[in-house]
Design a protein around this motif. Structure first.
Motif, mmCIF file in Angstrom:
data_model
loop_
_atom_site.group_PDB
_atom_site.id
_atom_site.type_symbol
_atom_site.label_atom_id
_atom_site.label_comp_id
_atom_site.label_asym_id
_atom_site.label_seq_id
_atom_site.Cartn_x
_atom_site.Cartn_y
_atom_site.Cartn_z
ATOM 1 N N TYR A 246 18.849 2.959 31.525
ATOM 2 C CA TYR A 246 19.521 3.334 32.773
ATOM 3 C C TYR A 246 19.394 2.229 33.823
ATOM 4 N N LYS A 247 18.262 1.540 33.831
ATOM 5 C CA LYS A 247 18.072 0.456 34.810
ATOM 6 C C LYS A 247 19.072 -0.667 34.570
ATOM 7 N N ARG A 248 19.181 -1.115 33.314
ATOM 8 C CA ARG A 248 20.132 -2.194 33.010
ATOM 9 C C ARG A 248 21.560 -1.759 33.291
ATOM 10 N N ILE A 358 14.693 15.880 31.195
ATOM 11 C CA ILE A 358 14.612 16.961 32.175
ATOM 12 C C ILE A 358 15.194 16.529 33.509
ATOM 13 N N ARG A 359 14.810 15.337 33.977
ATOM 14 C CA ARG A 359 15.259 14.904 35.297
ATOM 15 C C ARG A 359 15.207 13.385 35.380
ATOM 16 N N LEU A 360 16.128 12.835 36.170
ATOM 17 C CA LEU A 360 16.171 11.397 36.435
ATOM 18 C C LEU A 360 16.004 11.155 37.922
ATOM 19 N N SER A 361 15.170 10.166 38.245
ATOM 20 C CA SER A 361 14.991 9.745 39.637
ATOM 21 C C SER A 361 15.276 8.248 39.714
ATOM 22 N N VAL A 362 16.216 7.876 40.567
ATOM 23 C CA VAL A 362 16.668 6.489 40.670
ATOM 24 C C VAL A 362 16.467 6.003 42.100
ATOM 25 N N ALA A 388 27.427 4.585 51.284
ATOM 26 C CA ALA A 388 27.886 5.813 50.619
ATOM 27 C C ALA A 388 28.644 5.486 49.335
ATOM 28 N N SER A 389 29.439 4.449 49.357
ATOM 29 C CA SER A 389 30.167 4.049 48.148
ATOM 30 C C SER A 389 29.205 3.580 47.060
ATOM 31 N N ILE A 390 28.194 2.820 47.455
ATOM 32 C CA ILE A 390 27.207 2.360 46.476
ATOM 33 C C ILE A 390 26.469 3.545 45.869
ATOM 34 N N GLU A 391 26.124 4.527 46.685
ATOM 35 C CA GLU A 391 25.430 5.711 46.161
ATOM 36 C C GLU A 391 26.308 6.479 45.175
ATOM 37 N N GLN A 392 27.584 6.600 45.468
ATOM 38 C CA GLN A 392 28.487 7.286 44.548
ATOM 39 C C GLN A 392 28.612 6.517 43.234
ATOM 40 N N ILE A 393 28.629 5.198 43.316
ATOM 41 C CA ILE A 393 28.716 4.387 42.101
ATOM 42 C C ILE A 393 27.459 4.569 41.251
ATOM 43 N N VAL A 394 26.297 4.588 41.904
ATOM 44 C CA VAL A 394 25.044 4.767 41.163
ATOM 45 C C VAL A 394 25.010 6.133 40.485
ATOM 46 N N LYS A 395 25.450 7.173 41.184
ATOM 47 C CA LYS A 395 25.464 8.511 40.588
ATOM 48 C C LYS A 395 26.404 8.572 39.388
ATOM 49 N N ALA A 397 27.169 6.088 37.431
ATOM 50 C CA ALA A 397 26.630 5.282 36.334
ATOM 51 C C ALA A 397 25.484 5.984 35.616
ATOM 52 N N MET A 398 24.675 6.727 36.338
ATOM 53 C CA MET A 398 23.527 7.399 35.724
ATOM 54 C C MET A 398 23.867 8.762 35.161
ATOM 55 N N GLY A 399 25.064 9.289 35.437
ATOM 56 C CA GLY A 399 25.396 10.644 34.993
ATOM 57 C C GLY A 399 24.650 11.693 35.801
ATOM 58 N N PHE A 400 24.802 11.621 37.107
ATOM 59 C CA PHE A 400 24.061 12.493 38.011
ATOM 60 C C PHE A 400 24.370 13.958 37.729
ATOM 61 N N ASN A 401 23.324 14.765 37.622
ATOM 62 C CA ASN A 401 23.446 16.203 37.368
ATOM 63 C C ASN A 401 22.603 16.927 38.404
ATOM 64 N N GLU A 402 23.275 17.589 39.321
ATOM 65 C CA GLU A 402 22.552 18.280 40.390
ATOM 66 C C GLU A 402 21.774 19.466 39.860
ATOM 67 N N GLU A 403 22.307 20.178 38.878
ATOM 68 C CA GLU A 403 21.600 21.325 38.317
ATOM 69 C C GLU A 403 20.329 20.908 37.606
ATOM 70 N N ARG A 404 20.341 19.711 37.080
ATOM 71 C CA ARG A 404 19.144 19.209 36.399
ATOM 72 C C ARG A 404 18.079 18.762 37.387
ATOM 73 N N GLY A 405 18.445 18.560 38.641
ATOM 74 C CA GLY A 405 17.483 18.147 39.661
ATOM 75 C C GLY A 405 17.361 16.645 39.803
ATOM 76 N N ASP A 406 18.415 15.893 39.454
ATOM 77 C CA ASP A 406 18.357 14.431 39.572
ATOM 78 C C ASP A 406 18.291 14.011 41.041
ATOM 79 N N GLU A 407 17.642 12.879 41.281
ATOM 80 C CA GLU A 407 17.485 12.345 42.634
ATOM 81 C C GLU A 407 17.944 10.889 42.656
ATOM 82 N N VAL A 408 18.634 10.525 43.738
ATOM 83 C CA VAL A 408 19.099 9.156 43.946
ATOM 84 C C VAL A 408 18.782 8.750 45.375
ATOM 85 N N SER A 409 18.133 7.607 45.525
ATOM 86 C CA SER A 409 17.792 7.093 46.850
ATOM 87 C C SER A 409 18.260 5.650 46.933
#
Length: 536
Positions: A246-248, A358-362, A388-395, A397-409
């Motif tokens: 996910y980092k690469r 279970i969960r991803l934190s980026v 905001a655009s960069i955050e949307q791009i990161v989400k 790319a990582m396959g952000f899942n809110e129900e899974r409890g993923d976090e992006v900062s």
């Protein structure tokens, strides 16, 4: 410009006017200067040697040196004969040529042992040669690992038996000599074990042992038991690989959009390694199914007739028919049906996969831009819309899942106060290493010209260049003054008269009359302006 024959004649004249002592001193100085310059030039232009092969055994080193002597390639031996060096510009050519010649061949014997066949070779010798060749090929392959200096492989193949129960398994031992300060990780050790097991028939990984020359056991049989330490290491390795994936994925996308070294990404993955087995029985009363069905049908009939008392046989029947007396007639039918129903039952057994995400934190740090103001570099942060655009791009790319409890900062932080070009110092060092030799030769040539040739020319060539009466008179007067013994008297200086440039100016005016007229007009205009200024 002075011609070479004239220069040689002047040198001869100078040498004839010198005394023997002056000739010896001058010759010695010139010889020492030339010798020093030649030594500096030789040291500066000496070829740089680079390592061709290292950690060679004696046999391979001797074969390589023999080939280098045959091809007239200069070489040097270092580290007690284990390392061979050749000129830097010939390293790759020599390696390719040696590879074409099959050098270095290595310590082990490979399948080249079968290149020469002997008619009298027995089957036992052939089997032994095959085992030696197989061991040698494995040794050469294992030595390709950069951490391994040399390898030894021993294979024990029991004699074949006609009975399956009497067959003994094949075993193998691998002994590794590691390079100084190098070590193999668990993945590389597993690769060596797997390689050995696949190369030898009927060899299982459980029958392979790997050790090094310092006595450390690198791999041992598990004997069907799970090693808790290996299991834990495998889990940590899986988590590290997943986070690196996910980092690469995110880092490469941001660097392509923002530029190199403009973003830092860190990923933390929470993984469930518990393996759960679930058995489920489900009954549905609304859905029924016929389990068994039983049906029975019975059919029966009966009749009764009364005759004349005392009359039997055919007479009785005849009389009965004539009299019209008939008996009672009856029939009976019975039907029975039995049906058994079963409630629907669903049985399911679920084995949960180990390593469930279970969960991803980026966490992402993004650099801003820089601009120069008044000679200083000022940091300019990115706008909220860009963040905001960069955050949307990161989400994405990582396959952000809110129900899974993923976090992006995502944070905007200044990385450096100055912008530095990537690899600038490396490019400078590379260019400098290429130019240092020609520059050193140029410096040595200039030093030789200005510090050696120029003083000698000024001393012996240019000084006595003034020939004729003036120089002779000056020399005679100087000798006369020196002969009188009067101290403090110096010979008078001779001043050459200034050349007459009138003829030259006249010739220039005749060749370029227009330019001469324009020059005169300028002079007259300047003179008039000067007079007007003085009058005012």
């Amino acid at each position: 410009m002075m011609k070479l024959p004239d220069f040689i004649e002047q040198l001869k004249g100078i040498s004839q006017n010198l005394t023997l002592r002056q000739r010896i001193i001058t010759g010695s100085v010139v010889a020492l200067v030339l010798a020093g310059f030649a030594a500096l030039f030789f040291l500066t232009n000496q070829a740089t040697y680079k390592t061709l092969y290292t950690d060679l055994d004696s046999q391979d080193a001797a074969e390589v040196i023999k080939w280098l002597k045959k091809e007239n390639v200069p070489y040097k031996i270092a580290q007690g004969g284990n390392t061979i060096k050749v000129p830097e510009d010939k390293v790759y050519d020599v390696r390719l040529s040696l590879a074409g010649a099959g050098l270095p061949s290595g310590s082990g014997v490979g399948f080249e042992i079968f290149d020469r066949n002997n008619l009298g070779t027995t089957d036992f010798v052939q089997r032994v040669n095959y085992q030696r060749a197989l061991q040698g090929e494995l040794e050469k392959t294992i030595e390709q690992f950069p951490q391994v200096r040399s390898a030894r492989v021993h294979i024990a193949q029991p004699k074949e038996s006609l009975f399956v129960t009497d067959r003994q398994p094949t075993t193998a031992s691998v002994v590794l000599t590691m390079k100084r300060g190098a070590r193999l990780n668990s993945r590389q050790i597993s690769a060596i074990v797997h390689l050995t097991a696949c190369a030898v028939p009927r060899l299982s990984e459980d029958n392979i042992s790997v050790v090094d020359t310092t006595g450390n056991v690198l791999y041992e049989s598990k004997d069907g038991k799970d090693n808790l330490a290996d299991h834990t290491n495998a889990q940590l390795l899986y988590q590290k690989r997943l986070e690196g994936y996910y980092k690469r994925k995110i880092q490469s996308m941001l660097e392509n959009a923002l530029g190199p070294d403009k973003a830092v990404v860190r990923v933390s993955a929470e993984i469930d390694f518990d393996q759960v087995q679930t058995s489920e029985d489900r009954f549905d009363p609304d859905l029924v199914a016929v389990r068994s069905e039983h049906k029975m049908i019975e059919t029966g009939s009966s009749s009764q007739s009364a005759g004349i008392p005392g009359v039997k046989g055919g007479l009785a029947n005849k009389l009965q028919g004539n009299t019209g007396l008939n008996g009672d007639t009856s029939s009976k039918t019975r039907q029975q049906s039995t049906t058994n129903y079963e409630i629907t039952r669903l049985q399911r057994q679920i084995n949960g996969a180990a390593g469930k995400l279970i969960r991803l934190s980026v966490g992402v740090m993004v650099d801003g831009s820089y601009k120069k103001e008044k000679g200083k570099i000022v940091y300019v942060p990115r706008t909220p819309e860009q963040m905001a655009s960069i955050e949307q791009i990161v989400k994405a790319a990582m396959g952000f899942n809110e129900e899974r409890g993923d976090e992006v900062s995502v944070a905007n932080i200044a990385f450096s106060a100055t912008e530095k070009g990537p690899g600038k110092m490396d490019r400078i060092l590379t260019i400098g290493s290429k130019l240092i030799r020609p520059f050193a030769n140029l410096v040595l040539a200039l030093i030789f010209i200005f510090l050696v040739l120029r003083p000698l020319l000024n001393r012996f060539v240019l000084s006595p260049a003034t020939e004729g009466g003036e120089a002779t008179e000056l020399t005679e007067e100087t000798q006369a003054i020196e002969g009188t013994g009067m101290p403090g008297l110096e010979p008078p200086k001779v001043f050459e008269p200034l050349p007459d440039v009138t003829n030259e100016l006249r010739d220039l005016a005749n060749e370029y009359p227009e330019r001469a007229a324009a020059l005169i007009k300028i002079w007259l205009r300047e003179k008039m302006e000067t007079e007007d200024a003085n009058a005012a």
